[in-house]
Design an enzyme around this catalytic site. Structure first.
Site, PDB file in Angstrom:
ATOM      1  N   ASP A  84       0.810  -1.220   0.000  1.00  0.00           N
ATOM      2  CA  ASP A  84       0.000   0.000   0.000  1.00  0.00           C
ATOM      3  C   ASP A  84       0.849   1.279   0.000  1.00  0.00           C
ATOM      4  OD1 ASP A  84       0.298   0.752   2.804  1.00  0.00           O
ATOM      5  OD2 ASP A  84      -0.873  -1.042   3.216  1.00  0.00           O
TER       6      ASP A  84
HETATM    7  N1  URA Z   1      -0.196  -5.668   4.631  1.00  0.00           N
HETATM    8  C1  URA Z   1      -0.630  -4.395   4.664  1.00  0.00           C
HETATM    9  O1  URA Z   1      -1.368  -4.005   5.548  1.00  0.00           O
HETATM   10  N2  URA Z   1      -0.237  -3.566   3.706  1.00  0.00           N
HETATM   11  C2  URA Z   1       0.598  -3.951   2.697  1.00  0.00           C
HETATM   12  O2  URA Z   1       0.924  -3.155   1.844  1.00  0.00           O
HETATM   13  C3  URA Z   1       1.041  -5.285   2.698  1.00  0.00           C
HETATM   14  C4  URA Z   1       0.629  -6.124   3.671  1.00  0.00           C
END
Ligand code: URA
Length: 240
Positions: free
Chosen positions: A105
């Site tokens: 993310d």
């Molecule tokens: N878990 C998350 O919360 N975000 C990510 O980007 C990857 C794994």
């Protein structure tokens, strides 16, 4: 080069080899305009025009396998409705179209694979291969050990139990750091798991994918995987 039709379809990223076999048997595949509804056909993706549900497969080009150390502040999709920078903009000198395998993310950093080989993407995304991903997580507070044990055993997210995982405290005082290794990649999984036990995630970094680490890769840098790394990933078996 001639290859089995289901392999060509999987390599082009349409679906897994097994599902490609089903597509063939369901009569949804044509080669040079003729329907193929039996397994066993061998074709050449560079010569033959192969369509699934009427849509042509992308012609095979050079296969690329990139390992990127994503900085915070980039989206891992190919485009963003809000106009934020994408990880693709970091791939200077790469002309081929590659796409990210899974997501990391916007506020998270760390390792991502990008490829134009659908077969590798399928291996990495499918549950049975269970390729582990390790994250370093900085939390707002210190969770109780019973809460961590609950996460390690698995909790229900979106109606489905998370696979057992391992969480280890690695340092920090007021804001502790933890290392968590998951064998699945569900939407915002790490953040949502810690939120479930009342812990906000302050920082999240993916530091390992299977045997791949960020050694020598500063944030924003990427490198090609070696042929042996690609082979090891494609043949990954759960529990390795
Ligand atoms: N878990 C998350 O919360 N975000 C990510 O980007 C990857 C794994």
């Amino acid at each position: 080069m001639e290859e089995r039709l289901q392999k060509i379809i999987a390599t082009a990223g349409v679906t897994s080899r097994r599902k490609a076999e089903q597509l063939i048997l369901e009569g949804r595949v044509t080669v040079n305009g003729r329907g193929v509804n039996q397994l066993g056909s061998k074709d050449d993706p560079a010569r033959d025009e192969i369509r699934v549900d009427g849509r042509p497969l992308a012609r095979p080009g050079k296969r690329l396998y990139l390992l990127l150390n994503k900085p915070v502040g980039y989206v891992s999709t190919l485009s963003d409705p809000q106009g934020r920078p994408t990880v693709i903009s970091l791939l200077r000198g790469i002309k081929e179209r590659v796409y990210p395998v899974g997501r990391l993310d916007y506020h998270s950093s760390g390792l991502m694979l990008l490829t134009n080989d659908g077969e590798l993407a399928n291996v990495m995304m499918s549950r049975p291969s269970a390729v582990p991903r390790t994250y370093h997580v900085k939390l707002e507070g210190d969770p109780a050990s019973e809460d961590l044990a609950k996460l390690e055993r698995g909790i229900v997210l979106d109606g489905q139990r998370t696979a057992p995982c391992r969480i280890v405290r690695t340092g920090g005082r007021d804001r502790p750091w933890y290392e968590i290794t998951l064998v699945e990649g569900r939407y915002h999984q790490v953040r949502r798991m810690f939120e479930r036990i009342g812990q906000g995630v302050v920082k999240l970094k993916r530091v390992r994918i299977a045997f791949l680490t960020d050694q020598g890769l500063a944030p924003g840098q990427f490198r090609n995987l070696t042929a042996s790394e690609v082979g090891r990933l494609k043949n990954w078996k759960a529990g390795q």
